[in-house]
Write a protein that holds these residues in place. Sequence first.
Motif, PDB file in Angstrom:
ATOM      1  N   THR A 107       0.813  -1.219   0.000  1.00 52.38           N
ATOM      2  CA  THR A 107       0.000   0.000   0.000  1.00 52.38           C
ATOM      3  C   THR A 107       0.844   1.266   0.000  1.00 52.38           C
ATOM      4  O   THR A 107       0.385   2.321  -0.452  1.00 52.38           O
ATOM      5  N   ASP A 108       2.084   1.172   0.509  1.00 50.42           N
ATOM      6  CA  ASP A 108       2.924   2.367   0.569  1.00 50.42           C
ATOM      7  C   ASP A 108       3.775   2.565  -0.685  1.00 50.42           C
ATOM      8  O   ASP A 108       4.629   3.446  -0.720  1.00 50.42           O
ATOM      9  N   ASN A 109       3.556   1.757  -1.717  1.00 51.62           N
ATOM     10  CA  ASN A 109       4.297   1.923  -2.971  1.00 51.62           C
ATOM     11  C   ASN A 109       3.812   3.191  -3.678  1.00 51.62           C
ATOM     12  O   ASN A 109       2.670   3.269  -4.139  1.00 51.62           O
ATOM     13  N   LYS A 110       4.690   4.180  -3.767  1.00 46.44           N
ATOM     14  CA  LYS A 110       4.273   5.488  -4.278  1.00 46.44           C
ATOM     15  C   LYS A 110       4.076   5.519  -5.783  1.00 46.44           C
ATOM     16  O   LYS A 110       3.538   6.497  -6.325  1.00 46.44           O
ATOM     17  N   TYR A 111       4.519   4.448  -6.484  1.00 47.76           N
ATOM     18  CA  TYR A 111       4.383   4.431  -7.944  1.00 47.76           C
ATOM     19  C   TYR A 111       3.166   3.633  -8.407  1.00 47.76           C
ATOM     20  O   TYR A 111       2.951   3.459  -9.603  1.00 47.76           O
ATOM     21  N   LYS A 112       2.381   3.133  -7.458  1.00 51.45           N
ATOM     22  CA  LYS A 112       1.265   2.255  -7.808  1.00 51.45           C
ATOM     23  C   LYS A 112       0.302   2.923  -8.790  1.00 51.45           C
ATOM     24  O   LYS A 112      -0.094   2.327  -9.802  1.00 51.45           O
ATOM     25  N   HIS A 113      -0.063   4.161  -8.526  1.00 50.52           N
ATOM     26  CA  HIS A 113      -1.003   4.859  -9.405  1.00 50.52           C
ATOM     27  C   HIS A 113      -0.363   5.206 -10.745  1.00 50.52           C
ATOM     28  O   HIS A 113      -1.056   5.266 -11.766  1.00 50.52           O
ATOM     29  N   VAL A 114       0.947   5.398 -10.740  1.00 46.71           N
ATOM     30  CA  VAL A 114       1.646   5.650 -12.011  1.00 46.71           C
ATOM     31  C   VAL A 114       1.558   4.411 -12.894  1.00 46.71           C
ATOM     32  O   VAL A 114       1.292   4.500 -14.100  1.00 46.71           O
ATOM     33  N   TYR A 115       1.784   3.242 -12.289  1.00 46.63           N
ATOM     34  CA  TYR A 115       1.686   1.990 -13.043  1.00 46.63           C
ATOM     35  C   TYR A 115       0.287   1.821 -13.624  1.00 46.63           C
ATOM     36  O   TYR A 115       0.122   1.407 -14.785  1.00 46.63           O
ATOM     37  N   GLN A 116      -0.719   2.138 -12.819  1.00 50.24           N
ATOM     38  CA  GLN A 116      -2.090   2.004 -13.307  1.00 50.24           C
ATOM     39  C   GLN A 116      -2.368   2.967 -14.457  1.00 50.24           C
ATOM     40  O   GLN A 116      -3.029   2.600 -15.439  1.00 50.24           O
ATOM     41  N   PHE A 117      -1.842   4.181 -14.369  1.00 47.34           N
ATOM     42  CA  PHE A 117      -2.022   5.140 -15.454  1.00 47.34           C
ATOM     43  C   PHE A 117      -1.357   4.646 -16.737  1.00 47.34           C
ATOM     44  O   PHE A 117      -1.926   4.761 -17.834  1.00 47.34           O
ATOM     45  N   ILE A 118      -0.158   4.068 -16.592  1.00 50.73           N
ATOM     46  CA  ILE A 118       0.529   3.502 -17.766  1.00 50.73           C
ATOM     47  C   ILE A 118      -0.313   2.396 -18.379  1.00 50.73           C
ATOM     48  O   ILE A 118      -0.422   2.266 -19.610  1.00 50.73           O
ATOM     49  N   GLY A 119      -0.945   1.570 -17.533  1.00 47.25           N
ATOM     50  CA  GLY A 119      -1.807   0.509 -18.030  1.00 47.25           C
ATOM     51  C   GLY A 119      -2.976   1.057 -18.825  1.00 47.25           C
ATOM     52  O   GLY A 119      -3.360   0.500 -19.864  1.00 47.25           O
ATOM     53  N   VAL A 120      -3.544   2.157 -18.367  1.00 43.61           N
ATOM     54  CA  VAL A 120      -4.648   2.791 -19.087  1.00 43.61           C
ATOM     55  C   VAL A 120      -4.188   3.272 -20.466  1.00 43.61           C
ATOM     56  O   VAL A 120      -4.894   3.089 -21.470  1.00 43.61           O
ATOM     57  N   ILE A 121      -2.991   3.854 -20.532  1.00 47.47           N
ATOM     58  CA  ILE A 121      -2.440   4.315 -21.826  1.00 47.47           C
ATOM     59  C   ILE A 121      -2.250   3.132 -22.777  1.00 47.47           C
ATOM     60  O   ILE A 121      -2.596   3.214 -23.963  1.00 47.47           O
ATOM     61  N   PHE A 122      -1.727   2.021 -22.246  1.00 52.36           N
ATOM     62  CA  PHE A 122      -1.545   0.825 -23.083  1.00 52.36           C
ATOM     63  C   PHE A 122      -2.894   0.305 -23.569  1.00 52.36           C
ATOM     64  O   PHE A 122      -3.017  -0.141 -24.715  1.00 52.36           O
ATOM     65  N   ALA A 123      -3.904   0.337 -22.696  1.00 59.28           N
ATOM     66  CA  ALA A 123      -5.230  -0.148 -23.086  1.00 59.28           C
ATOM     67  C   ALA A 123      -5.799   0.710 -24.220  1.00 59.28           C
ATOM     68  O   ALA A 123      -6.411   0.189 -25.166  1.00 59.28           O
ATOM     69  N   ILE A 124      -5.587   2.028 -24.137  1.00 61.89           N
ATOM     70  CA  ILE A 124      -6.053   2.922 -25.208  1.00 61.89           C
ATOM     71  C   ILE A 124      -5.325   2.605 -26.508  1.00 61.89           C
ATOM     72  O   ILE A 124      -5.926   2.559 -27.585  1.00 61.89           O
ATOM     73  N   GLY A 125      -4.010   2.349 -26.397  1.00 64.83           N
ATOM     74  CA  GLY A 125      -3.229   2.003 -27.595  1.00 64.83           C
ATOM     75  C   GLY A 125      -3.717   0.722 -28.232  1.00 64.83           C
ATOM     76  O   GLY A 125      -3.826   0.629 -29.470  1.00 64.83           O
ATOM     77  N   ILE A 126      -4.025  -0.283 -27.389  1.00 65.80           N
ATOM     78  CA  ILE A 126      -4.533  -1.556 -27.922  1.00 65.80           C
ATOM     79  C   ILE A 126      -5.893  -1.348 -28.585  1.00 65.80           C
ATOM     80  O   ILE A 126      -6.185  -1.923 -29.639  1.00 65.80           O
ATOM     81  N   GLY A 127      -6.732  -0.494 -27.970  1.00 63.60           N
ATOM     82  CA  GLY A 127      -8.033  -0.197 -28.565  1.00 63.60           C
ATOM     83  C   GLY A 127      -7.891   0.455 -29.932  1.00 63.60           C
ATOM     84  O   GLY A 127      -8.651   0.139 -30.859  1.00 63.60           O
ATOM     85  N   TYR A 128      -6.897   1.317 -30.067  1.00 60.52           N
ATOM     86  CA  TYR A 128      -6.661   1.973 -31.365  1.00 60.52           C
ATOM     87  C   TYR A 128      -6.229   0.963 -32.421  1.00 60.52           C
ATOM     88  O   TYR A 128      -6.682   1.011 -33.569  1.00 60.52           O
ATOM     89  N   ILE A 129      -5.356   0.032 -32.018  1.00 58.69           N
ATOM     90  CA  ILE A 129      -4.905  -1.012 -32.956  1.00 58.69           C
ATOM     91  C   ILE A 129      -6.086  -1.820 -33.448  1.00 58.69           C
ATOM     92  O   ILE A 129      -6.181  -2.188 -34.636  1.00 58.69           O
ATOM     93  N   ASP A 130      -7.026  -2.110 -32.549  1.00 57.78           N
ATOM     94  CA  ASP A 130      -8.216  -2.878 -32.924  1.00 57.78           C
ATOM     95  C   ASP A 130      -9.068  -2.103 -33.925  1.00 57.78           C
ATOM     96  O   ASP A 130      -9.622  -2.672 -34.877  1.00 57.78           O
ATOM     97  N   VAL A 131      -9.156  -0.787 -33.714  1.00 57.95           N
ATOM     98  CA  VAL A 131      -9.988   0.042 -34.600  1.00 57.95           C
ATOM     99  C   VAL A 131      -9.407   0.092 -36.017  1.00 57.95           C
ATOM    100  O   VAL A 131     -10.123  -0.076 -37.008  1.00 57.95           O
TER     101      VAL A 131
END
Length: 344
Positions: A107-131
């Motif tokens: 819980t004290d990992n300060k980069y946890k939300h950064v990792y999640q944000f990066i995951g969201v960016i990757f998900a958007i990129g994958i969605g674009y590839i599908d389109v």
Amino acid sequence: MFEKSLKKLSLHKTFVFLLMCLLVHVFNAVFFAKIGIDPLVTLNCVSAALYVVFLTFFRKNEDLQIVFAYFEIVGFSLISECISGGNFDYIYYVVGMVAVVFFLLPTDNKYKHVYQFIGVIFAIGIGYIDVVQFFWFPEYKDVVLEWKNVVSIINLVITMFTLFYISNLYLLVLKATRDKLTFTSNHDMLTGLYNRHFFEGIMKRSKEEKESVFSVAMIDVDNFKNFNDSFGHETGDKILELVSWCIKECLPPNAVAVRWGGEEFILYLPLMDNEETMFIMERLRSCLKNRHVECMGQKLSVTVTIGIRTGDDISDYEKYIREADEMLYWGKNHGKNQIVNTIN
């Protein structure tokens, strides 16, 4: 049975998760070899080799293992969708990992939300590839479209299973944490006996009950200050632990044992008269007589003085505690190492 299995898995949750990822990549490598998509065979073999390395050489650094797994999965998913033209729905993996990384990292990992944000960016990129239906290897387009639905369902099942496992693991850890907090708030951490706050709550609730007879016993460790001064507080703690252990061994299941403060303990014995209470306290003294605390090559004998008071009006329990305390201090001033239920 399910909860017991989860408890065992929770002790090695990071190792189990990485092992699951390794098995998925091995399965994928075999599957894509059979249907003839060579780039995905190579990609899964490389990923599987990386998991073997991390499981073998980085087992002591669980945070690093989780970060590796997270970026391997989102990176693998993006590359796989580039190869499959966005048709294999590896976006499920990325969405799943955005949730998984939140639980597996501390819980004290300060980069946890950064990792999640990066995951969201990757998900958007994958969605674009599908389109846009982008294919790195157009020569595999026909076989990709042929197996599109099968692979999508497999990826959905793997993601759902992972989320089911992680969410149940999270609930188990949450329950264990809640139980630990409850125990901590109600118990003395050194002895494991109930604390004063909990005892007073029990007695206030007991005032509403009709009880024919009950006893209270006040217990004080003899010469405790001398033990602390001569042998140190660590030895004092061992003495308190020994007394507490003997109390637990000798008391009936319905009794309540409390560390009252310092070297004092109080026992509440419902439905027990003076004679029964005396018998139990003699058992306690006998238990202590047969045990000792070792310190600096010496075997230290431990004795206690006990004051007992029996009553039949639970609503006035404070009075009986005061009277038991008076019995105790009379015993302390008249030889110690005794049980007192009547002041002569």
